[in-house]
Design an enzyme around this catalytic site. Sequence first.
Site: not given
Length: 1129
Positions: A759, A789, A846-847, A985, A990
């Site tokens: 950098g 500088p 569950t599952h 939607n 999303e």
Amino acid sequence: MPKESNRVIFPTEGWTNSLEVEHVGADQFGNGLVYDTRLNGSPLVRLIYDARDMEITVRCLRCEQQSQAFGRFQAHPMIGIVSINATALLVPMNTPRIMRHLAQIHDETLDDIDDVDFYNYERVNYDYIIVGGGSAGCTLASRLTEDADVSVLLLEAGPDYPDFEQLPIDLKNGNNEEPIIIPRGKAMGGSSSINGQVLFRGVPEDYDNWAIWGNDEWSFTKVLPYFRRLENDLDFGGDDFHGNSGPIPVRRYKREEWLPVAEAFYDSCRELGFPEDPDQNHPDSNGVAARPLNNIDGVRMSTSLTYLSMSRHRLNLTVRGSVVVRRILFEGKKAIGVEAESNGESFTIFGDQIILSGGAIASPQILMLSGVGPADHLREMGIPLVHESPGVGENLRDHPAVFSLFRGVGDPPDLEAPSIQVGLRFSPPGTGTRGDIQLAPILMTSEHRPASVQIDSDDFHFGFSAALQNATTAGRLRLASDDPHVQPELFYDYLSDPVDRQRLRAAVRLGLEIAEQPGFREFVAERLSPTDQDLASEAALDQWLLRNAYTQHHSSGTCKMGPGSDLDAVVDQYCRVYGMENLRVVDASVMPDVIRANTNATTIMIAERVAEFIREGKGQPGDKIETQCAPVIPAPRIAEASRPSTVVESETKKDSEKMTTNSTRIERDSMGEMQVPADALYGASTMRAVLNFPISDLRFPRQFIRALGLIKMAAAQTYMDMGIMDRAIGDAIVAAAQEVIDGKHDDHFVLDIFQTGSGTSTNTNANEVIANRASQIMGGDLGSRLVHPNDNVNLGQSSNDVVPTAIHLAALLGFKEDLLPALERLRVALQAKSDEFWPIVKTGRTHLQDATPVRLGQEFSGYAGQASYSITRVKRAQDALAEVALGGTAVGTGVNTHPEFSARTCARLSEMTGVDIRETGNHFQAQASLDGIVEASGQLKTVAISLHKIANDIRFLGCGPRAGLGEINLPEVQPGSSIMPGKVNPVIAESVIQVAAHVVGNDATVALAGAGGYFELNTMMPVAAYNLLQSVALLAASARNFADQCVAGITATDTGPTMVERGLMLGTALAPSIGYDAAAGIAKKAAETGQTIRDVARLDTSLTEAELDALLNPEEMTKPSLVVRGGGG
């Protein structure tokens, strides 16, 4: 608005009489308010509305003398819209009372007329109700009604004087014989009707600041056309910076018109070395100049006399004075009208859009009276909360001023003499900014004379007004009562910062120095205030300042404009109130920070800009209020940059004729000469890197540049304190670094992310920008290297320790200011839904298969828990980043730096930023690795995974609405399909899921970057910085948006509770009593037959109905329990 009609017949359903009202013409003033009425088809009366006297003349149409007047009825100060069968007509509001009176004269019975509500019958709204007829309100009303299809009602709490000849002398003339006590204008035209008529713009940096803080529609180049649009500059009109066709005339007194005091002030300023400023509305304004004034031939050209006067004839504009708006009316979060009072009567007025233009005092007052504001304060005042907006009334900004008083020589000027003609715009030495102070000689007739200055003699007196234009402190406004007639309480917090007192002291002493100049001394008989005793010491002068400070009548900022990420922002950049619908604030209150000038011109510009937004359809109802991904940058209060060369486009020129320059200058570094753009603050080394890395359009984010500026500032302050750095050079570096911190020079940080791995190029970019700007501050030119500088800005530092420190600091600031508040906001929203949904029992899963019952509130408590643990993880990341590499210089040994430099600078950074920064205990590991950054990124990845899980669950719970789970309703924020009508939607969820995926990818990059440490240095720092800081910003914006746009609006359906009784896993509760195998058999049979568990158990077990009720109680199954039949033994 419904189609206009000249004639309306009120329906006769349920009536015994039919009433017809026809608009037949205009009255003598052109207001178009003459109506003929018919009763049951027979002529009845003519109603003539007199706009001047606010009266209705009633003339009989049946008598032989048709001009016979039956009397005059005091008209309400409003004209209402009556709508029948989708047609609309303006009619006087007290028509029913007049009709009843005349029917009685003709011996007719009109009992049913009382049942007619002429205002609310088939209610029709004004398109816009503008509350406040001031600088913004009159401008908006005029511009919006240019569209003949738009109806506008303009309400002003003070009186309206539609006829110039009726205008009171103190509002008409530029000078006020008596001082105006309060900084408000309660009359049509608002403050523009009582102000000092200085039509003065802020400096370009003021507006560019607004853009930097998340309001990109308000940069100087974007607002300049609207300044030009509002004015008719009689001196500079028609050039690239001034208008020549606007409603507000602007002029400057010529030197031959100046009073002797004004001429002496001007000459004395020039003798003291201040530059001559030909135009204080030019972007590069600085020095002493004639003031730009909107006073023509002694008449104050207010927005009432200009904008409103050219619009009063329009039939789609209704203007009413002496109407006090008590509150805004809401349906939910939608503004639908206002409750107002006039002449002791109350009215309910409806509008599609409500615009508050009451100014920085009235607008926040009305919002709070309406239930929009800080929740705690509204509860304290007993006002029901409609929407919590903590920034309402905060950020009260103004220009604190003091008045040095002199007794003059000779007779006082005539009362008609101009009270202000010239002024000085300057900054005290060492501030690093321009336009800090306005200093001007004023007569005692000026609005700028403080009310506390009273003169008992007829001698000639004048004063110097010294006003601080960019004070560091902000105050607040609070209600004193829930009565709109009681003025709110203002807490300005003037001069509490010693920096402000220091600058104002310098201004006062400069004014006294001007008074001692040979050309001015002859006008001064005696200095009355401050006295010699007040000037004896800095402390004594401070006390005088605190005793005598007053407002310049430029209150602003109390309904601050800002991005959604700024929790104190009240409105977005289109001036729409956050969290509300159909409600805007358009006036000085929306300014994010007060400008360095009188506020009138800017307030008119704001109204012009918003009117254009409305015409263009920007920020219209239904648009989503945007939030910003970038963290909020605190408003700068002192140091700012002078801008790079201004680039504007004339409205009369083609794109190819932009005012710019392609010239260059020669800069040098250790490799030789380079050509750089003439106005660039960077130098040769940065230019080389620009040419070396043309890879992408990715740049270091604002937060990283800010962190570099903080490090350079703190380093210079440390070395000055240690006596190592020259004080003049150090002060210039500090001022220039502050400008970098404030974002004034972001355009000069031009390097690609994909550059040298340490950098170094960007650290050098920062060194060159700060050095060049500091050299300018010290009076040098770009490239003069009065400040070097490397030798000065980079003293005792290396890119190898500065860049990793800047990454840590930038991330810590992002955590503190953006991510942690956003996650807490999400946690609060989820917990609120958990509490709301606690009574609702549904089927667990569950599952992805049915499981035992669970409370919907328990599911949401899990989401709230994930948000809470996310906060904990970010705090762990804070610990990982608290240790920094600063002080290790090249390879960790600390060569070329003072051994105390790092500890002192880190302590200073902690104090400046409020985050924990400390020197690492092992510089070699801190520079050779990015372990802390990798660890922090890993914590952010976990946060992203948590948000992904929450968002995914919520969109599944809301899937449907008919063929899915449909257990919750998500807010409908936009149409979901371009081909399937009505589809909506889960777009907010999303977006969160996509952000989570991106953050996971960022973490992979950071991990690989962390592996890029070879021996004493990591060489993948820029890409690690970019991805880490982007993750912080994305997660913050996503969490905040998820909370506000989705979670807060979720509601539960009855689908979950309905399906519980049909759930097969209710059989789980039977197992302790009848055994697992028997319970499994019941569940299997229920599945095969379609019966419920209860139905099968009732047939196949010996359990009683009471036992079944106890065992198959879904609510009992949502907590720990074990019921064993006949248990014990």
